[in-house]
Design a protein around this motif. Sequence first.
Motif, mmCIF file in Angstrom:
data_model
loop_
_atom_site.group_PDB
_atom_site.id
_atom_site.type_symbol
_atom_site.label_atom_id
_atom_site.label_comp_id
_atom_site.label_asym_id
_atom_site.label_seq_id
_atom_site.Cartn_x
_atom_site.Cartn_y
_atom_site.Cartn_z
ATOM 1 N N GLN A 191 0.821 -1.204 0.000
ATOM 2 C CA GLN A 191 0.000 0.000 0.000
ATOM 3 C C GLN A 191 0.859 1.260 0.000
ATOM 4 O O GLN A 191 1.810 1.382 0.767
ATOM 5 C CB GLN A 191 -0.914 0.017 1.225
ATOM 6 N N GLY A 192 0.493 2.220 -0.876
ATOM 7 C CA GLY A 192 1.087 3.538 -0.857
ATOM 8 C C GLY A 192 2.504 3.602 -1.385
ATOM 9 O O GLY A 192 3.122 2.576 -1.708
ATOM 10 N N PRO A 193 3.059 4.824 -1.454
ATOM 11 C CA PRO A 193 4.425 5.006 -1.958
ATOM 12 C C PRO A 193 5.469 4.249 -1.150
ATOM 13 O O PRO A 193 6.506 3.839 -1.682
ATOM 14 C CB PRO A 193 4.635 6.527 -1.852
ATOM 15 N N ALA A 194 5.218 4.073 0.151
ATOM 16 C CA ALA A 194 6.184 3.367 1.005
ATOM 17 C C ALA A 194 6.069 1.854 0.863
ATOM 18 O O ALA A 194 6.871 1.120 1.436
ATOM 19 C CB ALA A 194 5.982 3.752 2.464
ATOM 20 N N ARG A 195 5.063 1.376 0.120
ATOM 21 C CA ARG A 195 4.852 -0.053 -0.114
ATOM 22 C C ARG A 195 4.765 -0.831 1.209
ATOM 23 O O ARG A 195 5.527 -1.750 1.474
ATOM 24 C CB ARG A 195 5.960 -0.626 -1.008
ATOM 25 N N MET A 196 3.798 -0.414 2.029
ATOM 26 C CA MET A 196 3.593 -1.080 3.308
ATOM 27 C C MET A 196 2.699 -2.303 3.121
ATOM 28 O O MET A 196 1.713 -2.267 2.381
ATOM 29 C CB MET A 196 2.967 -0.124 4.318
ATOM 30 N N VAL A 197 3.060 -3.375 3.817
ATOM 31 C CA VAL A 197 2.316 -4.634 3.747
ATOM 32 C C VAL A 197 1.654 -4.874 5.099
ATOM 33 O O VAL A 197 2.315 -4.818 6.144
ATOM 34 C CB VAL A 197 3.246 -5.811 3.398
ATOM 35 N N PHE A 198 0.351 -5.144 5.076
ATOM 36 C CA PHE A 198 -0.426 -5.352 6.292
ATOM 37 C C PHE A 198 -0.730 -6.831 6.479
ATOM 38 O O PHE A 198 -1.096 -7.523 5.526
ATOM 39 C CB PHE A 198 -1.748 -4.574 6.233
ATOM 40 N N SER A 199 -0.615 -7.277 7.713
ATOM 41 C CA SER A 199 -0.998 -8.653 8.033
ATOM 42 C C SER A 199 -2.509 -8.758 8.148
ATOM 43 O O SER A 199 -3.159 -7.850 8.686
ATOM 44 C CB SER A 199 -0.368 -9.070 9.364
ATOM 45 N N PRO A 200 -3.110 -9.846 7.680
ATOM 46 C CA PRO A 200 -4.551 -10.041 7.918
ATOM 47 C C PRO A 200 -4.839 -10.139 9.413
ATOM 48 O O PRO A 200 -4.029 -10.670 10.186
ATOM 49 C CB PRO A 200 -4.841 -11.373 7.213
ATOM 50 N N ASP A 201 -5.979 -9.609 9.843
ATOM 51 C CA ASP A 201 -6.412 -9.787 11.226
ATOM 52 C C ASP A 201 -6.758 -11.251 11.450
ATOM 53 O O ASP A 201 -7.272 -11.929 10.549
ATOM 54 C CB ASP A 201 -7.653 -8.925 11.508
ATOM 55 N N LEU A 202 -6.487 -11.744 12.655
ATOM 56 C CA LEU A 202 -6.763 -13.138 12.986
ATOM 57 C C LEU A 202 -8.067 -13.222 13.764
ATOM 58 O O LEU A 202 -8.139 -12.835 14.926
ATOM 59 C CB LEU A 202 -5.604 -13.725 13.795
ATOM 60 N N LEU A 203 -9.108 -13.732 13.120
ATOM 61 C CA LEU A 203 -10.446 -13.817 13.689
ATOM 62 C C LEU A 203 -10.888 -15.263 13.739
ATOM 63 O O LEU A 203 -10.705 -16.012 12.775
ATOM 64 C CB LEU A 203 -11.425 -13.014 12.829
ATOM 65 N N GLY A 204 -11.482 -15.687 14.876
ATOM 66 C CA GLY A 204 -11.992 -17.051 14.984
ATOM 67 C C GLY A 204 -11.906 -17.539 16.409
ATOM 68 O O GLY A 204 -11.654 -16.767 17.338
#
Length: 339
Positions: A271-284
């Motif tokens: 995401q974005g110019p900085a190329r940030m990667v987000f971890s999926p939220d852990l639900l369950g």
Amino acid sequence: MPKDPRPLRKLGFLTIGLFDEHDPAAGHEATLRLIELGERLGFDSAWVRHRHLQFGISSPIAVLAAASQRTRRIELGTAVIPLGWENPLRLAEDLATVDILSGGRLNAGVSVGPPMNWEHVKHALYPDTADLEDFSYQRVRRLLGFVRGEPASTFKGTIGFEVFSDRVQPHSPGLASRIWYGGGSLRSARWAGEQGINLLTSSVVKAEESEDFTEIQLSHIRTFRAHHPDGEAARVSQGLVVIPTDSADRAQRAKYRAYVEMRTPRTKAPQGPARMVFSPDLLGSSDEIAERLLGHAAYREVDEVAFALPFTFEYEDYEQILTDIATKLGPALGWRPST
């Protein structure tokens, strides 16, 4: 061959401490109640985020000073204080004071870089020196030096009846070992290791050598330890967003699912110019989350976590989530509550 997971030694949680603009006291009180609940549930640590000119905790040190007087055992942390907003000498005084008040329970997480929305705030924050401020790692080095007891003044002695020290007072000897750097890049991981401090790694990393979150975070942890004097024993805390639903009611489960679905698209690509990667939220359920964590290559390298609470939930939701983490998820990961 993948490493066997380390037994989970320290379990913590992280909150942003949101409040209503027209009733800020209630939100701050709710944060303090969450920290008290965390201590009762046996959590090892409670961490607060830092938000300036927003409706979240802007002064974590003040909040943790209050929390230090309402708890006796749980460690208290900042994740993280952006040093672009701070004077390192003054911050060192505040950190040492709260560490003394808490009986040595403070964990100070920091980061560097220009303040968020720099162009809009620089004239209010640094009206005379905005173009001269250094927002590099040097700001952390200055803070570390003051916390470790290096001179902050060229004068030491007595003037009249007043006695002056040449180093920050109060001095809290153990605090330097509880300084953390919040890093999301390979360079930051290496630098933190070289400084001999601890590493906070969260649910956001920078896509450099890969676009896979787990691969990136794993490389950060290994690079940090490869350059740290303590090697494999160097402390790393992972902070993913975890939402167990074991004791949640139907309405809560629907709310949590909608929250995760809203945030999932950003995890698909940098995401974005900085190329940030987000971890999926852990639900369950706790068992489902534990299974995913035990198969997570970066989680398998750590023995400390500070699970991040979702931003926008109600106190009752946080109470349910923390209770499930402490009574179900933590034990499923091999953790035992502190007493």
